[in-house]
Scaffold this active site. Sequence first.
Site, short mmCIF file in Angstrom:
data_model
loop_
_atom_site.label_atom_id
_atom_site.label_comp_id
_atom_site.label_asym_id
_atom_site.label_seq_id
_atom_site.Cartn_x
_atom_site.Cartn_y
_atom_site.Cartn_z
N LEU A 26 0.87 -1.19 0.00
CA LEU A 26 0.00 0.00 0.00
C LEU A 26 0.90 1.23 0.00
O LEU A 26 1.91 1.27 0.71
CB LEU A 26 -0.89 0.02 1.24
N ASP A 27 0.53 2.24 -0.78
CA ASP A 27 1.30 3.49 -0.79
C ASP A 27 1.29 4.12 0.61
O ASP A 27 0.34 3.89 1.38
CB ASP A 27 0.69 4.48 -1.80
N PRO A 28 2.30 4.92 0.94
CA PRO A 28 2.38 5.49 2.30
C PRO A 28 1.11 6.22 2.75
O PRO A 28 0.70 6.09 3.89
CB PRO A 28 3.56 6.46 2.19
N LYS A 29 0.49 7.00 1.85
CA LYS A 29 -0.69 7.79 2.24
C LYS A 29 -1.98 6.96 2.29
O LYS A 29 -3.01 7.43 2.75
CB LYS A 29 -0.89 8.95 1.25
N VAL A 30 -1.93 5.72 1.79
CA VAL A 30 -3.13 4.86 1.74
C VAL A 30 -3.25 4.08 3.04
O VAL A 30 -2.26 3.59 3.58
CB VAL A 30 -3.05 3.89 0.54
#
Length: 445
Positions: free
Chosen positions: A112-116
């Site tokens: 998962l991307d950091p902001k997700v």
Amino acid sequence: MGKKDKRSKLEGDELAEAQQKGSFQLPSSNETAKLDASQWPLLLKNYDKLNVRTNHYTPHVEGVSPLKRDIKNYISSGFFNLDKPSNPSSHEVVSWIKRILRCEKTGHSGTLDPKVSGCLIVCIDRTTRLAKSQQGAGKEYICIFKLHEEVEDERKVKQALEKLTGALFQRPPLISAVKRQLRIRTVYENKFIEYDPAQQMGIFNCICESGTYVRTICVHLGLILGCGGQMQELRRNRSGICDENENMVTMHDVLDAQYMLDTQKDESYMRHIVRPLEALLTQHKRVVVKDSCVNAICYGAKILIPGILRYDDDIEVGKEIVIMTTKGEAICIAIAQMSTSTIASVDHGIVAKSKRVIMERDVYGRKWGLGPVASKKKQMVKDGLLDKFGKPNITTPKSWAKEYVQTDKVKKEQEDKEDEEEEEAPKKKSKKAAKKEVSSSSDSE
């Protein structure tokens, strides 16, 4: 005599009368007792509905039900359905959990991307063997997008989202850890939820294949509407069979559970947040094998018909199935070589070939190499009549060399023959072609 003595005496008399009048016998019957396995845990659920090949086997004392493992094995054979917080990357979160639990290995079910935020299946030690199979499972996201210009009607947004389903071309975004090359990913459903014209922002639910970039879908949505668009927020609410409504835990839960285990020796919190690896395999078709063949499968043996006890309906050739013990432990993930109807009708053959062994070796005892030939071979190795690998040497009796067939040697000879035939095939074809040319030229003359 008191009241209590009278009462007990009367009860005794009544009991004696009842024993004399009634016939306390178990009547003979052909009906088997009904077994309700609908509430049994994990892989044993609906065990009574599996097809029965045979019920004759010798139960072994080794092995234990997944929920009754000791706490060390329970953790090393478990996983979390973690609610990943926004900002740290998936790899950071996994490394923190590894440090908290002091385990050897950790893995996850898809970056998962950091902001997700949202569902991240964190596998511990032995469960990391299933991480790859979970990475390929379907995903579900809920996304907030922003359009750069006003849209006349929200129905246009809904129609545009419906167009962005099926097989789509995607190129990974600029900020991504993979090579930016064109790829095809399948979006199964885009469900429009809400749109706010004042803020030019909307929400939709996306069910898609693993590896789909929802950020790219938002950009494509803006292109279709002719105004441009971008993703504002994203949350994964399902990964494989785990969703946000089912046993989701936070990083604080993991830290608190380990603290309770270390200081209070209280296992209950840890057992509550960690789930056995078998929970990841409940959607697979099942084949139950005898206890005597479990260790052989752990060493790489194929699953054969004589070792089968029960099997599921609708098993298809080439599909992934799970091989399990009678106690509900997962042994391995295998590729089926027979369908359900074939298993029911044959008495020998290979049912499945193991793809990924999950269980550790020697949990169950070794039950191969106990036959008369194998025992004789072991004795000959001890006496020096065979070398330490069980192969003939100078002192080997001639009778043994004639009678004993080395299967690996025979297999190698067959493979060599096949290779020779493949090499000779084009030569034979060229000779035949040359003969035809000669015969055609002689006919023309």
